[in-house]
Design a protein around this motif. Structure first.
Motif, PDB file in Angstrom:
ATOM      1  N   LEU A  33       0.752  84.497   3.106  1.00 23.46           N
ATOM      2  CA  LEU A  33       1.236  85.802   2.658  1.00 23.46           C
ATOM      3  C   LEU A  33       1.973  85.711   1.327  1.00 23.46           C
ATOM      4  N   GLN A  34       1.580  84.766   0.476  1.00 23.39           N
ATOM      5  CA  GLN A  34       2.156  84.609  -0.848  1.00 23.39           C
ATOM      6  C   GLN A  34       1.244  85.243  -1.896  1.00 23.39           C
ATOM      7  N   LEU A  35       1.861  85.814  -2.945  1.00 20.64           N
ATOM      8  CA  LEU A  35       1.101  86.401  -4.041  1.00 20.64           C
ATOM      9  C   LEU A  35       0.394  85.304  -4.825  1.00 20.64           C
ATOM     10  N   ALA A 268       8.721  96.377   0.384  1.00 22.12           N
ATOM     11  CA  ALA A 268      10.074  95.878   0.650  1.00 22.12           C
ATOM     12  C   ALA A 268      10.222  95.479   2.107  1.00 22.12           C
ATOM     13  N   LEU A 269       9.617  96.250   3.002  1.00 22.88           N
ATOM     14  CA  LEU A 269       9.713  95.970   4.431  1.00 22.88           C
ATOM     15  C   LEU A 269       8.969  94.698   4.803  1.00 22.88           C
ATOM     16  N   MET A 270       7.739  94.547   4.311  1.00 22.54           N
ATOM     17  CA  MET A 270       6.889  93.446   4.732  1.00 22.54           C
ATOM     18  C   MET A 270       7.152  92.163   3.947  1.00 22.54           C
ATOM     19  N   GLN A 271       7.323  92.276   2.610  1.00 17.57           N
ATOM     20  CA  GLN A 271       7.544  91.073   1.814  1.00 17.57           C
ATOM     21  C   GLN A 271       8.999  90.643   1.836  1.00 17.57           C
ATOM     22  N   GLU A 272       9.906  91.598   1.603  1.00 10.50           N
ATOM     23  CA  GLU A 272      11.325  91.269   1.550  1.00 10.50           C
ATOM     24  C   GLU A 272      11.949  91.205   2.941  1.00 10.50           C
ATOM     25  N   LYS A 273      11.224  91.721   3.941  1.00 13.45           N
ATOM     26  CA  LYS A 273      11.638  91.623   5.339  1.00 13.45           C
ATOM     27  C   LYS A 273      13.040  92.187   5.557  1.00 13.45           C
ATOM     28  N   VAL A 274      13.215  93.411   5.085  1.00 19.72           N
ATOM     29  CA  VAL A 274      14.497  94.101   5.195  1.00 19.72           C
ATOM     30  C   VAL A 274      14.609  94.738   6.572  1.00 19.72           C
ATOM     31  N   THR A 275      15.785  94.622   7.190  1.00 22.66           N
ATOM     32  CA  THR A 275      16.030  95.249   8.489  1.00 22.66           C
ATOM     33  C   THR A 275      16.704  96.604   8.313  1.00 22.66           C
ATOM     34  N   ASP A 276      17.843  96.631   7.641  1.00 21.30           N
ATOM     35  CA  ASP A 276      18.541  97.877   7.320  1.00 21.30           C
ATOM     36  C   ASP A 276      18.820  97.867   5.825  1.00 21.30           C
ATOM     37  N   ALA A 502      -1.210  95.730   0.436  1.00 19.21           N
ATOM     38  CA  ALA A 502      -1.917  94.558   0.952  1.00 19.21           C
ATOM     39  C   ALA A 502      -1.358  94.073   2.278  1.00 19.21           C
ATOM     40  N   LEU A 503      -0.059  94.267   2.495  1.00 20.85           N
ATOM     41  CA  LEU A 503       0.589  93.727   3.687  1.00 20.85           C
ATOM     42  C   LEU A 503       0.764  94.763   4.803  1.00 20.85           C
ATOM     43  N   ALA A 504       0.465  96.028   4.527  1.00 20.01           N
ATOM     44  CA  ALA A 504       0.759  97.090   5.485  1.00 20.01           C
ATOM     45  C   ALA A 504      -0.051  96.945   6.766  1.00 20.01           C
ATOM     46  N   LEU A 505       0.526  97.447   7.857  1.00 22.21           N
ATOM     47  CA  LEU A 505      -0.125  97.460   9.165  1.00 22.21           C
ATOM     48  C   LEU A 505      -0.831  98.792   9.379  1.00 22.21           C
ATOM     49  N   ILE A 506      -1.876  98.766  10.188  1.00 20.83           N
ATOM     50  CA  ILE A 506      -2.509 100.019  10.616  1.00 20.83           C
ATOM     51  C   ILE A 506      -1.494 100.794  11.446  1.00 20.83           C
ATOM     52  N   ALA A 563      -1.798  94.728  13.046  1.00 22.82           N
ATOM     53  CA  ALA A 563      -2.525  94.095  11.947  1.00 22.82           C
ATOM     54  C   ALA A 563      -4.019  94.140  12.203  1.00 22.82           C
ATOM     55  N   THR A 564      -4.796  94.078  11.123  1.00 19.13           N
ATOM     56  CA  THR A 564      -6.248  94.079  11.264  1.00 19.13           C
ATOM     57  C   THR A 564      -6.763  92.746  11.752  1.00 19.13           C
ATOM     58  N   GLU A 565      -5.945  91.707  11.659  1.00 17.33           N
ATOM     59  CA  GLU A 565      -6.317  90.399  12.196  1.00 17.33           C
ATOM     60  C   GLU A 565      -5.041  89.607  12.388  1.00 17.33           C
ATOM     61  N   LEU A 566      -5.124  88.547  13.147  1.00 10.14           N
ATOM     62  CA  LEU A 566      -3.960  87.701  13.361  1.00 10.14           C
ATOM     63  C   LEU A 566      -3.604  87.019  12.052  1.00 10.14           C
ATOM     64  N   ARG A 567      -2.413  87.322  11.528  1.00 10.28           N
ATOM     65  CA  ARG A 567      -2.014  86.760  10.245  1.00 10.28           C
ATOM     66  C   ARG A 567      -1.181  85.516  10.502  1.00 10.28           C
ATOM     67  N   THR A 568      -1.828  84.368  10.496  1.00 13.85           N
ATOM     68  CA  THR A 568      -1.143  83.119  10.815  1.00 13.85           C
ATOM     69  C   THR A 568      -0.512  82.544   9.570  1.00 13.85           C
ATOM     70  N   GLN A 569       0.789  82.374   9.623  1.00 12.09           N
ATOM     71  CA  GLN A 569       1.492  81.791   8.494  1.00 12.09           C
ATOM     72  C   GLN A 569       1.635  80.287   8.673  1.00 12.09           C
ATOM     73  N   ASP A 570       1.828  79.609   7.571  1.00  8.18           N
ATOM     74  CA  ASP A 570       2.048  78.168   7.565  1.00  8.18           C
ATOM     75  C   ASP A 570       3.433  77.885   8.136  1.00  8.18           C
TER      76      ASP A 570
END
Length: 721
Positions: A33-35, A268-276, A502-506, A563-570
Motif C-alpha cells: 500500500l505504498q505510493l 487521510a483516513l486510509m493512508q494516514e490512518k486517522v482515528t479522530d 485508490a485505497l477506498a473501500l466499496i 475491500a475488492t480483494e484481500l489486501r495483504t500487507q508486508d
C-alpha cells in the motif's frame, strides 16, 4: 466473484482524480500500500470522449512511468467533479416527472410540480416537466405520458408515488415501461427507502437531471479502459468516502456529488490512518474542512438550492483561504486587513515567493483590485521580473513553516525578500508581518475547526489536524500551532485525493423506516447492505457492517464496507510490540508502565489504563480508558471508560449476553444497552447505534456466524449515561 492474486510483485491499485483543471493518477503497490508512481494530465473537458480521454491518458502515463502493464492493475477507481459542477452550474438535462395516485394521493403528488421552482444555480431552476398517471396499471395512460416526454426531447424520467417504499409495484410498473422505451428512469424508492414524498422525489430528480451525462461518461470510461487492456474492476468514488461499481454509478450518479473532497478525506483516513481528526484539504483558493470520527468519514444529508435531500454525503465546510490567497492591507493604517478570498490564480499573477531574487530586487509594494467590484487592498509587488502576488504561501515560507519535501516549498530567502516591503510598510519585522498574515488567514479555518470539534463532540486531546492538497503547508502548520492542536502534513499531500480513490473501500448504505423493528427486520437490513457490497465485488470475508437503530425516527440504517480483494500487507514492515506500547501510552496520556494490554486478536491489541474517576461523575470506581490499535500502530477506537471482555467465537453465545446485561442501564425512558464494539478477525464491528438489548445480542451473534469457534473474540463495551 473470483479475486485476483495481489501478493505477487508488480500488482497495482490505481486511483485517478478528475479535477476541474488537471487529472491526477497514482499507482499504489497492492501488497505494501505504498505510493510507487504518479502522473498528471490536463482534464479533457473538450475532447470528443470527454473526461474519459484524460483518464486513459493519465493511466497510460502512469503505467509507463512505473514500468508496468495493464495486466498489473488489480484495482482501478476514479473520482470526478462532473456531477458537482453540473449541479453548481445548472448545466443539467430536462426531466419528466411522473406522479402516481388517486384521491388524496393525487393531491400530494401533483404538488411535486413545484420542484421546477428550485433554483440550483443563479438564474437556473430544476428543468422539470410534470405529468400525472392515476393508474399505473393503465398502459395507455402511461404510454401517452411517455409519448409527450419523447416529443419534448426528454430522455430522463422520474417516477414517484406516495408510500412506494412500502409497496413498490406502481413505481416499478411505470419505470419498467419507461425503460422499455429507452428512457433513463429513476424510481423514487430506488433512491431512498425513507418516508417523505417530497424529499425523496427531490433527491430522485437531482439524480435524474445529471443521469444522461453521467451515463454517457460511464460508457465512455468503460470502453476506454477496456481498450487499454485493463481487466480489473472499475470503480467510481462516492460522496461518502467509499467507492461503487460502474453499474451503480449508472443508476445513482448523484452519489458522485462532492466525491472530490470525499476522495481527499478518504486518503487521510486510509493512508494516514486517522482515528479522530480534522482534514484540511488546501488548494490555491480555498480549504475544504471535514471530519474523521472513530475512524470513519463524517457524513450528513445534503441540501441543494436550499432544499434538503436524502443524499448522505461528506460533511465538508469550505473556507475561502488557500495557499494562493492574496494578502490584503490598509497601508495607511499599517494593518493587515485579511487574506483572500481572491487568489493569485484568479488575479492571473505568479506567487512572489516562487520568483527569484533578481525578479524582486527593489520591488515596490502596490495594491490592486483583482476582479471588478473587489476592494482595492490586495497586495502585489512590482519588480524587475514583473508583477507578483503576495500570498499565504509566501508568508508560510518566510516563517520557515514549509518543509523542503512539501509541495508549497519555496526558497526562504526569496520569501523573506517578498515580505520585506510589506513589513517596512507596517513598520515591523518580516517575521512579525508573516505572523500577522497567517494569523488573519488561518482565523476562519480555526473557527470552523472548533465548530466541527464541538458539533461532533470530538475528544480534543485525540484530535489531529491533517493537511492535504498542494497548499497544505501554507495553512495546516500555523493553524495547528495557533490552535494548540496536534498536526501533520499528509505524506504525498498534493496527490492525497487520488490516493484516497485508490485505497477506498466499496461502500453501501441501506436505510429503512420500520416502526417497532424486530430483531429479524434489523438483521434483514444488515444483510441487504452486506449483500449490496458483495454484489459490487467486495470480499465476503472482509465486509464490515455498522448498524444504527434510531427509536425516535424508527429508522434502521446499515452501512457496509469492504475491500475488492484481500489486501495483504508486508508484515515485516509493521512496527514492533515496543512501539505499539509507546503509541498506546501516548494516546492514553499515561507513562508506558501504566498502559497494559487488556486483550488481543491477530489483527488488534486492546490497551487500557486505570484512572481516578472525577468527583463530579457518578459510579464510584476508577475509570478505564481504552485504546484499540491495529498491528500498524493506528488507534482504531478510543473510549474514555470501557469494559473489555476476551474469549473465543465459541464463547460469544454466553459471554456477550452476560456482558451486555451487566452494563444495560434502566430509567424512566426504558432500558439502554451498552455501546458495543466487536473485534473478530480483521473486523471492528461498531454496534454502538443499537440501544435495544435483544436487537444488540441478535446483531452480535450475526457477526459471528460462520466463523471458526476457536477464533479470538474481543468485546469492548461502554455504559451509556
Amino acid at each position: 466473484m473470483a479475486h485476483q492474486d495481489v501478493s505477487g510483485p508488480g500488482r497495482l491499485r490505481v486511483g485517478i482524480d478528475v479535477g476541474g483543471t488537471f487529472t491526477d493518477a497514482v499507482a499504489i503497490d497492492a501488497a505494501t500500500l505504498q505510493l510507487v508512481g504518479q502522473a498528471k494530465t490536463p482534464t479533457s473537458h473538450d475532447h470528443p470522449d470527454g473526461v474519459a480521454h484524460g483518464i486513459v491518458t493519465a493511466l497510460h502515463r502512469l503505467l509507463e512511468q512505473v514500468g508496468r502493464s495493464a495486466q498489473d492493475v488489480v484495482f482501478l477507481a476514479h473520482g470526478t467533479t462532473q456531477a458537482t459542477n453540473a449541479l453548481l452550474e445548472g448545466d443539467v438535462a430536462p426531466v419528466g416527472l411522473i406522479g402516481i395516485g388517486t384521491g388524496a394521493s393525487a393531491a400530494f403528488t401533483k404538488r411535486l410540480a413545484g420542484l421546477r421552482k428550485i433554483e440550483i444555480a443563479p438564474g437556473k431552476h430544476l428543468p422539470v416537466e410534470y405529468a400525472h398517471v392515476r393508474d399505473p396499471h393503465d398502459p395507455a395512460a402511461v404510454g401517452a405520458v411517455l409519448d409527450g416526454f419523447e416529443a419534448a426531447g426528454i430522455r430522463s424520467v422520474v417516477v414517484s408515488e406516495p408510500f412506494s417504499v412500502d409497496v413498490t409495484e406502481g413505481e416499478d410498473l411505470v419505470a419498467g415501461a419507461g425503460r422499455d422505451r429507452g428512457f433513463l428512469v429513476t424510481a423514487g424508492h430506488e433512491i431512498s427507502s425513507l418516508y417523505g414524498l417530497s424529499k425523496r422525489t427531490r433527491t430522485a430528480v437531482l439524480n435524474a437531471v445529471i443521469l444522461p451525462r453521467m451515463f454517457a461518461t460511464a460508457d465512455l470510461v468503460a470502453d476506454s479502459i477496456a481498450r487499454a487492456g485493463i481487466t480489473a474492476p472499475l470503480m467510481v468514488m462516492r460522496c461518502d468516502g467509499g467507492v461503487m461499481s460502474l453499474d451503480e454509478m449508472r443508476r445513482r450518479p448523484l452519489l458522485t456529488v462532492l466525491s472530490g473532497p470525499a476522495a481527499g478525506v478518504a486518503g487521510a483516513l486510509m493512508q494516514e490512518k486517522v482515528t479522530d481528526g480534522i482534514f484540511l484539504e488546501t488548494g490555491g483558493t480555498s480549504t475544504d474542512i471535514s471530519v474523521i470520527r472513530n475512524g470513519r468519514v463524517a457524513v450528513q444529508y445534503t441540501a441543494f438550492g436550499g432544499s434538503s435531500t436524502f443524499l448522505s454525503a461528506l460533511d465538508v465546510r469550505t473556507v475561502g483561504v488557500g495557499g494562493g490567497s492574496m494578502i490584503r492591507a490598509d497601508l495607511g493604517a499599517r494593518t493587515v486587513v485579511g487574506v483572500g478570498p481572491r487568489s493569485a490564480h484568479i488575479a492571473g499573477l505568479p506567487y512572489a515567493c516562487f520568483a527569484t531574487t533578481a525578479d524582486l530586487a527593489g520591488a515596490r509594494l502596490d495594491t490592486i483590485t483583482p476582479v471588478s467590484g473587489d476592494p482595492s487592498d490586495y497586495l502585489v509587488l512590482d519588480g524587475p521580473g514583473g508583477r507578483f502576488a503576495l500570498t499565504m504561501t509566501c508568508a508560510a515560507n518566510a516563517l520557515g513553516l514549509v518543509g523542503e519535501q512539501d509541495y508549497a516549498h519555496a526558497d526562504r530567502e526569496v520569501a523573506v525578500l517578498a515580505l520585506t516591503p510589506l513589513a517596512e510598510a507596517l513598520g515591523i519585522g518580516v517575521q512579525e508581518a508573516a505572523t500577522r498574515v497567517l494569523t488573519a488567514g488561518t482565523a476562519p479555518v480555526l473557527d470552523m475547526v472548533r465548530t466541527l470539534i464541538k458539533d461532533y463532540r470530538l475528544p480534543r486531546d485525540q484530535v489531529v489536524l491533517v493537511g492535504g492538497g498542494g497548499g497544505a503547508a501554507a495553512v495546516t502548520p500555523f493553524a495547528g500551532r495557533a490552535g494548540e492542536l496536534e498536526w501533520r502534513i499528509a505524506e504525498h499531500a498534493e496527490v492525497i485525493s487520488p490516493i484516497g480513490v485508490a485505497l477506498a473501500l466499496i461502500r453501501e448504505q441501506v436505510e429503512r423506516v420500520i416502526p417497532g423493528a424486530t430483531d429479524e427486520q434489523i438483521l434483514g437490513v444488515r444483510r441487504e447492505a452486506e449483500q449490496a457490497v458483495i454484489a459490487q465485488g467486495a470480499d465476503p470475508h472482509e465486509v464490515t457492517v455498522d448498524v444504527t437503530v434510531d427509536p425516535q425516527s424508527n429508522t434502521v440504517r446499515a452501512v457496509a464496507s469492504g475491500a475488492t480483494e484481500l489486501r495483504t500487507q508486508d508484515r515485516s514492515s509493521r512496527i514492533s510490540d515496543e512501539e505499539l506500547h509507546r503509541v498506546a501510552a501516548r494516546s492514553l496520556r499515561v507513562p508506558p508502565e501504566e498502559a497494559h494490554v487488556l486483550a488481543s486478536t491477530d489483527a488488534h491489541l486492546v490497551y487500557g489504563a486505570r484512572r481516578r474517576r472525577p468527583w463530579w461523575r457518578l459510579g464510584g470506581g476508577p475509570e478505564q480508558p481504552v485504546r484499540v490499535l491495529d498491528r500498524d500502530g493506528v488507534v482504531r477506537f478510543a473510549s474514555p471508560d470501557a469494559r473489555v471482555e476476551q474469549g473465543t467465537v465459541g464463547d460469544g453465545g454466553t459471554m456477550l449476553p452476560r456482558a451486555v446485561a451487566d452494563l444495560t442501564s434502566y430509567g424512566d425512558g426504558g432500558s439502554r444497552a451498552p455501546a458495543l464494539h466487536l473485534l473478530v478477525g480483521p473486523r471492528i464491528s461498531d454496534l454502538s447505534g443499537v440501544l435495544d438489548e435483544s436487537s444488540l445480542i441478535a446483531l452480535a451473534r450475526s457477526e459471528l456466524e460462520g466463523r471458526d469457534r476457536r477464533e479470538d473474540l474481543v468485546a469492548v463495551l461502554e455504559r451509556r449515561a
